[in-house]
Scaffold this motif. Structure first.
Motif, PDB file in Angstrom:
ATOM      1  N   LYS A 248      18.416   9.820  15.528  1.00 52.55           N
ATOM      2  CA  LYS A 248      17.020   9.771  15.091  1.00 52.55           C
ATOM      3  C   LYS A 248      16.690  10.823  14.039  1.00 52.55           C
ATOM      4  N   GLU A 249      17.584  11.802  13.840  1.00 50.40           N
ATOM      5  CA  GLU A 249      17.323  12.823  12.833  1.00 50.40           C
ATOM      6  C   GLU A 249      18.095  12.579  11.544  1.00 50.40           C
ATOM      7  N   THR A 250      18.874  11.502  11.513  1.00 48.37           N
ATOM      8  CA  THR A 250      19.622  11.167  10.305  1.00 48.37           C
ATOM      9  C   THR A 250      18.686  10.595   9.244  1.00 48.37           C
ATOM     10  N   ILE A 251      18.819  11.083   8.027  1.00 41.22           N
ATOM     11  CA  ILE A 251      17.992  10.584   6.920  1.00 41.22           C
ATOM     12  C   ILE A 251      18.630   9.330   6.348  1.00 41.22           C
ATOM     13  N   ASN A 252      17.887   8.248   6.347  1.00 39.59           N
ATOM     14  CA  ASN A 252      18.353   6.967   5.843  1.00 39.59           C
ATOM     15  C   ASN A 252      17.228   6.310   5.058  1.00 39.59           C
ATOM     16  N   VAL A 253      17.531   5.156   4.479  1.00 36.55           N
ATOM     17  CA  VAL A 253      16.470   4.336   3.895  1.00 36.55           C
ATOM     18  C   VAL A 253      15.764   3.632   5.046  1.00 36.55           C
ATOM     19  N   PHE A 254      14.481   3.963   5.257  1.00 34.48           N
ATOM     20  CA  PHE A 254      13.735   3.434   6.390  1.00 34.48           C
ATOM     21  C   PHE A 254      12.438   2.768   5.923  1.00 34.48           C
ATOM     22  N   TYR A 255      12.057   1.760   6.681  1.00 34.66           N
ATOM     23  CA  TYR A 255      10.752   1.113   6.507  1.00 34.66           C
ATOM     24  C   TYR A 255       9.790   1.760   7.504  1.00 34.66           C
ATOM     25  N   ASP A 256       8.658   2.232   7.019  1.00 28.99           N
ATOM     26  CA  ASP A 256       7.656   2.879   7.872  1.00 28.99           C
ATOM     27  C   ASP A 256       6.855   1.802   8.589  1.00 28.99           C
ATOM     28  N   PHE A 257       7.340   1.418   9.793  1.00 30.46           N
ATOM     29  CA  PHE A 257       6.695   0.311  10.508  1.00 30.46           C
ATOM     30  C   PHE A 257       5.326   0.720  11.046  1.00 30.46           C
ATOM     31  N   ASN A 258       5.115   2.003  11.301  1.00 31.74           N
ATOM     32  CA  ASN A 258       3.790   2.452  11.756  1.00 31.74           C
ATOM     33  C   ASN A 258       2.729   2.206  10.691  1.00 31.74           C
ATOM     34  N   ARG A 259       3.113   2.413   9.471  1.00 29.82           N
ATOM     35  CA  ARG A 259       2.183   2.214   8.366  1.00 29.82           C
ATOM     36  C   ARG A 259       2.167   0.762   7.885  1.00 29.82           C
ATOM     37  N   GLY A 260       3.294   0.079   7.953  1.00 30.28           N
ATOM     38  CA  GLY A 260       3.394  -1.249   7.360  1.00 30.28           C
ATOM     39  C   GLY A 260       2.892  -2.381   8.230  1.00 30.28           C
ATOM     40  N   GLU A 261       2.985  -2.230   9.558  1.00 33.70           N
ATOM     41  CA  GLU A 261       2.565  -3.313  10.457  1.00 33.70           C
ATOM     42  C   GLU A 261       1.083  -3.187  10.783  1.00 33.70           C
ATOM     43  N   ASN A 262       0.365  -4.307  10.986  1.00 27.74           N
ATOM     44  CA  ASN A 262       0.864  -5.682  10.939  1.00 27.74           C
ATOM     45  C   ASN A 262       0.920  -6.181   9.501  1.00 27.74           C
ATOM     46  N   VAL A 317       5.579  -2.625  -6.024  1.00 29.60           N
ATOM     47  CA  VAL A 317       4.530  -3.481  -5.466  1.00 29.60           C
ATOM     48  C   VAL A 317       3.338  -2.632  -5.017  1.00 29.60           C
ATOM     49  N   MET A 318       3.627  -1.541  -4.324  1.00 29.33           N
ATOM     50  CA  MET A 318       2.555  -0.658  -3.856  1.00 29.33           C
ATOM     51  C   MET A 318       1.732  -0.124  -5.019  1.00 29.33           C
ATOM     52  N   ASP A 319       2.398   0.188  -6.102  1.00 30.32           N
ATOM     53  CA  ASP A 319       1.703   0.694  -7.287  1.00 30.32           C
ATOM     54  C   ASP A 319       0.794  -0.377  -7.885  1.00 30.32           C
ATOM     55  N   LYS A 320       1.248  -1.626  -7.862  1.00 25.55           N
ATOM     56  CA  LYS A 320       0.451  -2.711  -8.430  1.00 25.55           C
ATOM     57  C   LYS A 320      -0.785  -3.015  -7.598  1.00 25.55           C
ATOM     58  N   VAL A 321      -0.680  -2.906  -6.277  1.00 25.78           N
ATOM     59  CA  VAL A 321      -1.821  -3.260  -5.417  1.00 25.78           C
ATOM     60  C   VAL A 321      -2.670  -2.041  -5.066  1.00 25.78           C
ATOM     61  N   GLY A 322      -2.276  -0.865  -5.574  1.00 28.98           N
ATOM     62  CA  GLY A 322      -3.092   0.316  -5.367  1.00 28.98           C
ATOM     63  C   GLY A 322      -2.921   0.986  -4.022  1.00 28.98           C
ATOM     64  N   LEU A 323      -1.801   0.765  -3.353  1.00 32.51           N
ATOM     65  CA  LEU A 323      -1.520   1.413  -2.074  1.00 32.51           C
ATOM     66  C   LEU A 323      -0.507   2.546  -2.291  1.00 32.51           C
ATOM     67  N   PRO A 324      -0.468   3.524  -1.402  1.00 30.48           N
ATOM     68  CA  PRO A 324       0.456   4.653  -1.575  1.00 30.48           C
ATOM     69  C   PRO A 324       1.916   4.202  -1.550  1.00 30.48           C
ATOM     70  N   LYS A 325       2.711   4.842  -2.388  1.00 33.74           N
ATOM     71  CA  LYS A 325       4.139   4.563  -2.380  1.00 33.74           C
ATOM     72  C   LYS A 325       4.777   5.175  -1.129  1.00 33.74           C
ATOM     73  N   GLY A 326       6.030   4.825  -0.897  1.00 37.73           N
ATOM     74  CA  GLY A 326       6.764   5.416   0.212  1.00 37.73           C
ATOM     75  C   GLY A 326       6.733   4.597   1.485  1.00 37.73           C
ATOM     76  N   LEU A 327       6.276   3.339   1.411  1.00 37.84           N
ATOM     77  CA  LEU A 327       6.323   2.489   2.602  1.00 37.84           C
ATOM     78  C   LEU A 327       7.778   2.319   3.048  1.00 37.84           C
ATOM     79  N   ILE A 328       8.682   2.202   2.067  1.00 38.30           N
ATOM     80  CA  ILE A 328      10.127   2.271   2.304  1.00 38.30           C
ATOM     81  C   ILE A 328      10.605   3.516   1.569  1.00 38.30           C
ATOM     82  N   ARG A 329      11.286   4.390   2.275  1.00 41.16           N
ATOM     83  CA  ARG A 329      11.650   5.673   1.671  1.00 41.16           C
ATOM     84  C   ARG A 329      12.827   6.284   2.416  1.00 41.16           C
ATOM     85  N   TYR A 330      13.335   7.367   1.855  1.00 34.62           N
ATOM     86  CA  TYR A 330      14.319   8.176   2.566  1.00 34.62           C
ATOM     87  C   TYR A 330      13.587   8.957   3.649  1.00 34.62           C
TER      88      TYR A 330
END
Length: 484
Positions: A248-262, A317-330
């Protein structure tokens, strides 16, 4: 990998994913087991630009390194057949195999530690498979067949004139590239001069080499023209190894499901937060750019090579719709769950200390390696002879000069004293750099000083400045004496 029973782990429209949705399927294979061809969209963005810089730098290094010499030696040569090894211009020999083995172990440990800390960053940024595929072969495919939609259209259509000439052109270039890459690969084994000589003399003069080259080129072509990402998803053991290394402490490419869902489609002017919707607008751009055909929103998967294409696609996509970047990030899984950024914690500090320690130990072994290796061996079947009150033995010597300069050396008897050395040639022996010098000497001791039939002696080899280069323990034979 995300826990499939975690209620926070959801799929499209907030539905909990069934285990087989992401555990029993591979992005490049259908449920029936049939190959599903991946047509990734051409990625673009900040991370893609960074990866391109790294990839093209490594490609230039790959093509240039066989021609680089350091102190007159190849910068890198691994000639297993002739047992010649050069790393950073320094010669290594079978006698130094323990150093090369330790170096390989240190490299493996470094990769493992980096995987524990940063996931499969090696796969996405440095791995030759990724670099060749994404920055060479797929670039050519984009240039000839177009982006994702055009490639899919071309794949579906009949074999008309357009499809025949485009595929023929692409495959022809792939064959030429496979031959070029394979020839350069051979330069790392036999040297560029030998490769040029073999090519200039033609295949009939070196038929075995020609067949080997053709077979390896065919394998290279097969991997990058057809097998492609399946090397990473089905064959590569490193991808399977990461499953037991990351936590759980390994840095990977992750999708922030707390922010992205639903997830929900984008509607202009809608207050998504008030409507109970997450930032993911379910545009599937992160899926269509993935070179291994997975959906990063399904959680961390073995097929993900951390290529960052989904990060760039989502940020755009986030930049185009005006939402914060980093929904998918390291990020780490712990960071996604808690919302607390992963800092330079104690574990990473420990890994850093371990890496530095291993590198220092390897550096010490390289630095402390003797400049010369010497051996004094009695010829098989030889014995002593006695003349004028002296006992004489004959020795064959072998000197291996591991430095990049010629040396003039002399031999001295260290133990016991009062010995004399007779040379078959000059007492000053020239040992050329990176060469083995052989010769014969005779050693004599006064008869009254040899008390045993087989007595230990120690010989040293010195340079012109009187510095001891190496020593060797041997034995001296004499007549058998009964001690009272």
């Amino acid at each position: 990998m995300q826990d499939q029973n975690n209620p926070e782990f959801k799929g499209g429209q907030g539905q909990v994913l069934e285990p087989e949705t992401y555990r029993d399927s591979i992005g490049t294979m259908e449920q029936s087991g049939k190959r599903k061809w991946v047509f990734p969209k051409k990625p673009k963005g900040r991370y893609t630009n960074y990866r391109n810089i790294v990839a093209y730098t490594l490609l230039v290094f790959y093509f240039a390194l066989p021609f680089i010499q350091i102190n007159g030696n190849p910068a890198l040569l691994l000639d297993i057949i002739n047992r010649q090894f050069f790393i950073a211009g320094q010669p290594f020999y079978p006698q130094d195999f323990f150093i090369l083995t330790f170096g390989a172990i240190v490299s493996l440990v470094c990769i493992i530690i980096f995987t524990i800390a940063f996931g499969r960053i090696f796969c996405g940024w440095i791995c030759p498979q990724t670099i060749f595929l994404e920055n060479v072969f797929r670039k050519i495919e984009y240039a000839i067949e177009g982006d994702r939609n055009k490639q899919m259209k071309l794949d579906r259509q009949e074999w008309n004139t357009e499809k025949i000439w485009k595929r023929s052109l692409k495959w022809s270039i792939y064959i030429i590239l496979s031959l070029i890459f394979t020839h350069f690969m051979f330069m790392y084994i036999v040297g560029y001069k030998e490769v040029f000589r073999i090519v200039s003399e033609g295949p009939f003069e070196h038929f075995t080499n020609f067949i080997v080259m053709i077979l390896l080129s065919a394998a290279f072509y097969f991997v990058f023209a057809w097998f492609r990402e399946q090397v990473c998803t089905l064959v590569c053991p490193y991808g399977r190894l990461q499953g037991v290394l990351i936590d759980k402490e390994t840095i990977n490419v992750f999708y922030d499901f707390n922010r992205g869902e639903n997830r929900s489609k984008w509607r202009k002017g809608e207050d998504r937060k008030a409507a109970g919707k997450g930032d993911c607008i379910d545009c599937y751009q992160c899926v269509v750019v993935c070179p291994t055909g997975i959906d990063i929103r399904d959680g961390q998967q073995l097929e993900c090579v951390n290529c960052t294409a989904c990060i760039d696609a989502c940020d755009e996509v986030m930049d185009k719709v005006g939402l914060p970047k980093g929904l998918i990030r390291y990020a780490s899984e712990k960071e996604i769950e808690t919302g607390q950024p992963t800092g330079f914690n104690a574990r990473m500090k420990g890994f850093l200390i371990l890496l530095i320690g291993l590198q220092l130990l390897l550096g010490y072994l390289l630095y402390s390696r003797a400049d010369m290796e010497v051996k004094f061996i009695k010829p098989a079947g030889s014995t002593f002879f006695v003349s004028e009150g002296k006992i004489t033995n004959t020795y064959n010597f072998t000197f291996l000069n591991k430095t990049n300069e010629n040396k003039i050396v002399t031999i001295k008897i260290l133990e016991p004293q009062h010995g004399e050395i007779s040379y078959s040639a000059s007492s000053k022996i020239k040992v050329e750099r990176d060469k083995i010098t052989k010769g014969t000497i005779s050693i004599s001791f006064p008869e009254n000083e040899i008390k045993l039939s087989k007595q230990n002696i120690k010989l040293g080899v010195y340079d012109q400045d009187g510095e001891l280069l190496d020593s060797y323990d041997s034995y001296f034979e004499g007549p058998f004496k009964i001690q009272f």
